[in-house]
Design a protein around this motif. Structure first.
Motif, PDB file in Angstrom:
ATOM      1  N   LEU A   1       0.804  -1.224   0.000  1.00 32.48           N
ATOM      2  CA  LEU A   1       0.000   0.000   0.000  1.00 32.48           C
ATOM      3  C   LEU A   1       0.833   1.268   0.000  1.00 32.48           C
ATOM      4  O   LEU A   1       0.359   2.324  -0.434  1.00 32.48           O
ATOM      5  N   HIS A   2       2.076   1.195   0.492  1.00 33.23           N
ATOM      6  CA  HIS A   2       2.922   2.385   0.566  1.00 33.23           C
ATOM      7  C   HIS A   2       4.155   2.168  -0.309  1.00 33.23           C
ATOM      8  O   HIS A   2       5.030   1.382   0.039  1.00 33.23           O
ATOM      9  N   PRO A   3       4.241   2.848  -1.443  1.00 37.78           N
ATOM     10  CA  PRO A   3       5.273   2.570  -2.442  1.00 37.78           C
ATOM     11  C   PRO A   3       6.669   2.960  -1.994  1.00 37.78           C
ATOM     12  O   PRO A   3       6.856   3.654  -0.996  1.00 37.78           O
ATOM     13  N   LEU A   4       7.636   2.520  -2.771  1.00 37.60           N
ATOM     14  CA  LEU A   4       9.042   2.740  -2.463  1.00 37.60           C
ATOM     15  C   LEU A   4       9.371   4.219  -2.347  1.00 37.60           C
ATOM     16  O   LEU A   4      10.129   4.632  -1.472  1.00 37.60           O
ATOM     17  N   VAL A   5       8.826   5.030  -3.217  1.00 37.76           N
ATOM     18  CA  VAL A   5       9.031   6.474  -3.186  1.00 37.76           C
ATOM     19  C   VAL A   5       7.678   7.151  -3.105  1.00 37.76           C
ATOM     20  O   VAL A   5       6.659   6.596  -3.526  1.00 37.76           O
ATOM     21  N   ARG A   6       7.661   8.361  -2.570  1.00 39.68           N
ATOM     22  CA  ARG A   6       6.386   9.056  -2.354  1.00 39.68           C
ATOM     23  C   ARG A   6       5.664   9.322  -3.665  1.00 39.68           C
ATOM     24  O   ARG A   6       4.454   9.220  -3.735  1.00 39.68           O
ATOM     25  N   ARG A   7       6.412   9.699  -4.685  1.00 38.50           N
ATOM     26  CA  ARG A   7       5.804   9.874  -6.005  1.00 38.50           C
ATOM     27  C   ARG A   7       6.039   8.595  -6.804  1.00 38.50           C
ATOM     28  O   ARG A   7       6.857   8.542  -7.712  1.00 38.50           O
ATOM     29  N   ALA A   8       5.334   7.595  -6.396  1.00 37.66           N
ATOM     30  CA  ALA A   8       5.587   6.266  -6.954  1.00 37.66           C
ATOM     31  C   ALA A   8       5.113   6.185  -8.396  1.00 37.66           C
ATOM     32  O   ALA A   8       4.088   6.746  -8.773  1.00 37.66           O
ATOM     33  N   SER A   9       5.895   5.463  -9.177  1.00 34.46           N
ATOM     34  CA  SER A   9       5.475   5.195 -10.548  1.00 34.46           C
ATOM     35  C   SER A   9       4.299   4.240 -10.525  1.00 34.46           C
ATOM     36  O   SER A   9       4.182   3.381  -9.659  1.00 34.46           O
ATOM     37  N   ARG A  10       3.417   4.400 -11.473  1.00 34.15           N
ATOM     38  CA  ARG A  10       2.281   3.490 -11.570  1.00 34.15           C
ATOM     39  C   ARG A  10       2.609   2.259 -12.397  1.00 34.15           C
ATOM     40  O   ARG A  10       1.717   1.482 -12.732  1.00 34.15           O
ATOM     41  N   SER A  11       3.881   2.104 -12.719  1.00 34.93           N
ATOM     42  CA  SER A  11       4.274   0.982 -13.566  1.00 34.93           C
ATOM     43  C   SER A  11       4.100  -0.336 -12.825  1.00 34.93           C
ATOM     44  O   SER A  11       4.163  -0.414 -11.597  1.00 34.93           O
ATOM     45  N   ARG A  12       3.907  -1.364 -13.591  1.00 33.02           N
ATOM     46  CA  ARG A  12       3.767  -2.692 -13.009  1.00 33.02           C
ATOM     47  C   ARG A  12       5.077  -3.146 -12.360  1.00 33.02           C
ATOM     48  O   ARG A  12       5.069  -3.913 -11.402  1.00 33.02           O
ATOM     49  N   ALA A  13       6.211  -2.653 -12.888  1.00 31.09           N
ATOM     50  CA  ALA A  13       7.502  -3.050 -12.322  1.00 31.09           C
ATOM     51  C   ALA A  13       7.640  -2.572 -10.886  1.00 31.09           C
ATOM     52  O   ALA A  13       8.120  -3.311 -10.011  1.00 31.09           O
ATOM     53  N   MET A  14       7.205  -1.323 -10.612  1.00 34.16           N
ATOM     54  CA  MET A  14       7.290  -0.806  -9.250  1.00 34.16           C
ATOM     55  C   MET A  14       6.378  -1.577  -8.309  1.00 34.16           C
ATOM     56  O   MET A  14       6.750  -1.919  -7.180  1.00 34.16           O
ATOM     57  N   LEU A  15       5.173  -1.873  -8.784  1.00 33.01           N
ATOM     58  CA  LEU A  15       4.252  -2.654  -7.970  1.00 33.01           C
ATOM     59  C   LEU A  15       4.802  -4.054  -7.723  1.00 33.01           C
ATOM     60  O   LEU A  15       4.709  -4.586  -6.606  1.00 33.01           O
ATOM     61  N   ALA A  16       5.405  -4.648  -8.754  1.00 37.53           N
ATOM     62  CA  ALA A  16       5.965  -5.990  -8.597  1.00 37.53           C
ATOM     63  C   ALA A  16       7.092  -5.995  -7.568  1.00 37.53           C
ATOM     64  O   ALA A  16       7.212  -6.926  -6.763  1.00 37.53           O
ATOM     65  N   PHE A  17       7.914  -4.943  -7.567  1.00 39.27           N
ATOM     66  CA  PHE A  17       9.000  -4.858  -6.585  1.00 39.27           C
ATOM     67  C   PHE A  17       8.434  -4.793  -5.171  1.00 39.27           C
ATOM     68  O   PHE A  17       8.896  -5.512  -4.270  1.00 39.27           O
ATOM     69  N   ASP A  18       7.449  -3.925  -4.962  1.00 41.73           N
ATOM     70  CA  ASP A  18       6.873  -3.774  -3.626  1.00 41.73           C
ATOM     71  C   ASP A  18       6.153  -5.049  -3.191  1.00 41.73           C
ATOM     72  O   ASP A  18       6.203  -5.442  -2.015  1.00 41.73           O
ATOM     73  N   LEU A  19       5.484  -5.700  -4.132  1.00 36.47           N
ATOM     74  CA  LEU A  19       4.796  -6.949  -3.807  1.00 36.47           C
ATOM     75  C   LEU A  19       5.804  -8.030  -3.418  1.00 36.47           C
ATOM     76  O   LEU A  19       5.602  -8.762  -2.436  1.00 36.47           O
ATOM     77  N   THR A  20       6.900  -8.095  -4.152  1.00 36.43           N
ATOM     78  CA  THR A  20       7.948  -9.076  -3.832  1.00 36.43           C
ATOM     79  C   THR A  20       8.560  -8.798  -2.462  1.00 36.43           C
ATOM     80  O   THR A  20       8.801  -9.718  -1.672  1.00 36.43           O
ATOM     81  N   LEU A  21       8.817  -7.518  -2.181  1.00 32.47           N
ATOM     82  CA  LEU A  21       9.362  -7.152  -0.869  1.00 32.47           C
ATOM     83  C   LEU A  21       8.412  -7.569   0.247  1.00 32.47           C
ATOM     84  O   LEU A  21       8.828  -8.163   1.249  1.00 32.47           O
ATOM     85  N   GLY A  22       7.129  -7.253   0.084  1.00 33.85           N
ATOM     86  CA  GLY A  22       6.158  -7.589   1.122  1.00 33.85           C
ATOM     87  C   GLY A  22       6.066  -9.078   1.370  1.00 33.85           C
ATOM     88  O   GLY A  22       6.051  -9.536   2.529  1.00 33.85           O
ATOM     89  N   VAL A  23       6.030  -9.868   0.292  1.00 31.81           N
ATOM     90  CA  VAL A  23       5.944 -11.323   0.439  1.00 31.81           C
ATOM     91  C   VAL A  23       7.209 -11.868   1.088  1.00 31.81           C
ATOM     92  O   VAL A  23       7.155 -12.728   1.977  1.00 31.81           O
ATOM     93  N   THR A  24       8.363 -11.368   0.660  1.00 33.16           N
ATOM     94  CA  THR A  24       9.640 -11.867   1.191  1.00 33.16           C
ATOM     95  C   THR A  24       9.773 -11.587   2.686  1.00 33.16           C
ATOM     96  O   THR A  24      10.157 -12.469   3.471  1.00 33.16           O
TER      97      THR A  24
END
Length: 698
Positions: A63-86
């Motif tokens: 829910l809270h992206p890597l940077v405050r002005r987070a990109s809406r790209s799928r790559a950024m979401l995939a990174f955050d999702l991977t971090l959360g799962v890990t």
């Protein structure tokens, strides 16, 4: 998917479609799981704490992206999702690895190392996303101190160092670590009460609070401001967050105050000061009361019981400023909007009064806070059917989800702070820092409180209130508690009632024992006790101070620190609640900050009363007497600061009011208190009569 920025200033992803549905269902099951485990502990405490962190770490990463002005790209979401799962998998793995680590003689295997590093590193990153850089930097500095650079520090803070394996083990499995005591508080009391608050809000209790405040105070002088104070105080009991409180009630109360004629920055200041008091108001008091109960081992119900009068005194102090300002500006009472106590209660009163009343009753009866919170949730659902907003299955589901989302920052923060507290306990920094405070203060409790207040303001610039309280309490509570307890020792020495054992211990710390030959004044006795080295003062204190007095001193020390930790909400340059109110009021941020700081003077006055008087001593006649004189004294001080009572007063009378007000609250004789109160009341009556004459001849 889109990005949004909620009221707390955090960048947050907003999902739509099936991803939103999946996250919503996950939030629901996290809440249900915590409630179930509260009644049936089918897993160990360590497992519960680790799973608690795992769930909220995943939500925080997604829910809270890597940077405050987070990109809406799928790559950024995939990174955050991977971090959360890990991070979640690592946290879930660690409880199962514990027995193997012990079997190997507290040795980590490769998977253990990987999981521990991921957990700590993930905690640092997620905390950065949620709270900024201060706590992550504190964690890095703390862990590297015990592992590397502490041995290069000279003096009392020198630390020989631990192996990284020992640091990893203590950081994960220690009693004060990220899955230790503070995480236990987060996974039980705090989360359950946040869910309880979410149910209250979803049931319409927040609207009832506003309507009740309008019915009670709307037609008083300064009514809109008093409405804000009552509404924010009661809402703060629900939310436990000054900023969230300001954002939710301020959109109603601030325009109301501006419409009544209050300047925008004053209106914002009233809302910020009132919302800050919400965390001081029992029975919930944010997360602070639960942490305090854990630190002090004083029952939660005892803490919230004695906290009621100081909190009420704080809100009355803000009310005094509002009424005096309304009189100074000549603002008339607000016209009635037809709201009465009966109509407000019929609309939604049952869903607030019944659960809160039941909660307080269960705490008084001795039930655990967790059990009382779950009962409160059930009571909200049941009582909502007596209002115009009955809660069905959909509303219950939404309240569960709301509570889980509202817990994300608190859960990650409290687990992260455990890493810092663990280092403080491991290296003995708390005791060393307490000794330094005593040394810097020269034995003066007043100077020690000033030092703690300055430290709380500095910490509050980067730490949320609960984290600031935890760090400050760990560092300075022992010193404050000892100084407060020494008041009893000083009185006993002056009265000659130390006893033979006490005098024998005292002799070891006196270069000239002959000073004890004659009677001593309080000042002489205080000078002697303050000059004692710790190795003499501590056993003397343990021998002379009765257990109930020692407990009251410990509670007073923690409550002083907890109150002072709130000041970052209303004190420039970082006044978070005030800046939120300024945005709503369309007023200058710093001007609103200074207005809120002035209105929140009770944050500094009441802690002094706690430290220097038995305000939290549990003796209710004495506590009520202190409260009564405090009400009169704070009104006198507010009138002196504002230059007005019912009508303006000149500088000579302002000086008299200030002295008389201080006489009411400063620890001295009953005669001085009565004299001070008599002067304030006499000046008020005189001022009121002049106002009545002026009104009659106008």
């Amino acid at each position: 998917m889109s990005d949004e920025k909620p009221a707390d200033g955090l960048a947050q992803r907003a999902f739509t479609g099936w991803p939103n549905t999946a996250l919503t269902i996950l939030c629901f099951f996290i809440a249900v799981g915590h409630i179930y485990v509260a009644f049936d502990p089918v897993i160990s405490e360590f497992q519960r704490n680790a799973y608690h962190f795992a769930g909220f770490a995943f939500l925080a990463a997604v829910l809270h992206p890597l940077v405050r002005r987070a990109s809406r790209s799928r790559a950024m979401l995939a990174f955050d999702l991977t971090l959360g799962v890990t991070v979640a998998i690592a946290a879930i793995y660690l409880p199962y690895a514990e027995q193997g680590i012990y079997d190997r003689g507290v040795k980590f295997s490769t998977p253990d190392w990987i999981a521990a590093v991921i957990c700590v590193a993930g905690t640092i990153e997620l905390t950065r996303r949620l709270t900024g850089w201060v706590i992550p930097i504190l964690i890095i500095v703390a862990l590297s101190y015990v592992g590397f650079w502490g041995k290069y520090v000279s003096g009392v803070f020198s630390f020989p160092g631990l192996s990284w394996e020992s640091i990893a083990f203590r950081s994960i499995y220690g009693d004060d670590a990220m899955f230790g005591t503070i995480a236990r508080i987060s996974s039980t009391y705090v989360f359950l009460f946040i869910i309880f608050g979410a149910f209250l809000l979803r049931s319409g209790a927040g609207d009832f609070v506003i309507n009740l405040a309008r019915a009670v105070a709307g037609r008083m002088v300064g009514g809109p401001g008093i409405v804000a104070i009552i509404a924010s105080g009661l809402t703060g009991t629900i939310s436990g967050s000054a900023v969230a409180n300001t954002a939710s009630t301020g959109v109603i109360t601030i325009p109301l105050m501006k419409k009544a004629g209050f300047p925008p920055k004053f209106a914002g200041g009233v809302e910020a000061a009132s919302s800050t008091g919400g965390q001081l108001m029992p029975p919930i008091m944010g997360a602070g009361a639960f942490v305090m109960a854990s630190f002090t081992q004083i029952p939660y119900e005892t803490i919230v019981a004695v906290a009621a009068l100081p909190a009420l005194l704080y809100f009355m102090s803000v009310m005094f400023f509002v009424r005096i300002e309304a009189r100074r500006l000549g603002l008339p009472p607000m016209e009635s909007d037809g709201e009465t106590f009966g109509s407000a209660f019929r609309k939604g009163g049952a869903s607030f009064v019944i659960p809160i009343g039941g909660l307080i009753g269960m705490l008084v009866a001795g039930f655990t806070p967790a059990y009382a919170a779950v009962f409160g949730i059930v009571a909200v659902i049941a009582s909502s059917w007596l209002t115009q907003n009955p809660m069905g299955p959909r509303a219950v589901f939404e309240a569960m989800v709301m509570g889980t989302k509202g817990m994300i920052m608190t859960a990650v923060l409290l687990c992260a702070v455990g890493l810092v507290v663990n280092v403080i306990a491991t290296a003995g920094i708390g005791n060393t820092f307490s000794l330094m405070i005593s040394d810097w203060a020269g034995g003066s409790l007043f100077i020690a409180i000033i030092l703690v207040a300055l430290a709380s303001l500095v910490l509050g610039m980067g730490l949320p209130v609960t984290a600031a309280y935890i760090v400050l309490a760990t560092l300075s509570a022992p010193a404050l508690a000892g100084m407060i307890a020494d008041r009893f020792v000083i009185d006993a020495l002056a009265a000659g009632t130390l006893g033979d054992a006490g005098n024998a211990i005292l002799m070891f710390g006196l270069p000239d024992p002959s000073v004890l030959a004659g009677p001593l004044t309080i000042e002489e006795a205080a000078a002697i006790i303050r000059s004692l080295p710790l190795e003499v003062a501590a056993p003397l204190r343990d021998l002379v101070v009765p257990p109930e007095v020692a407990v009251a001193a410990l509670l007073s020390a923690h409550m002083v620190i907890f109150w002072l930790s709130q000041d970052s909400n209303v004190t420039p340059p970082v006044a978070l609640a005030a800046f939120t109110a300024a945005a709503i009021a369309k007023a200058p941020a710093m001007g609103t900050g200074f207005a809120s700081w002035k209105l929140a003077k009770g944050l500094y006055i009441v802690p002094l009363m706690m430290a220097f008087t038995p305000f939290l001593g549990g003796d209710w006649p004495v506590m009520l007497s202190i409260f009564g004189f405090g009400v009169v004294g704070i009104y006198g001080l507010a009138a002196a600061m504002q230059g007005c009572m019912e009508r303006p007063v000149g500088w000579p009378l302002r000086v008299v009011l200030g002295i008389a007000g201080a006489a009411c609250i400063w620890p001295t004789t009953l005669m001085v208190h009565l004299l001070g109160a008599g002067v304030v009341i006499a000046l008020f009556v005189r001022n009121k009569r002049r106002d009545d004459v002026t009104m009659a001849t106008a």
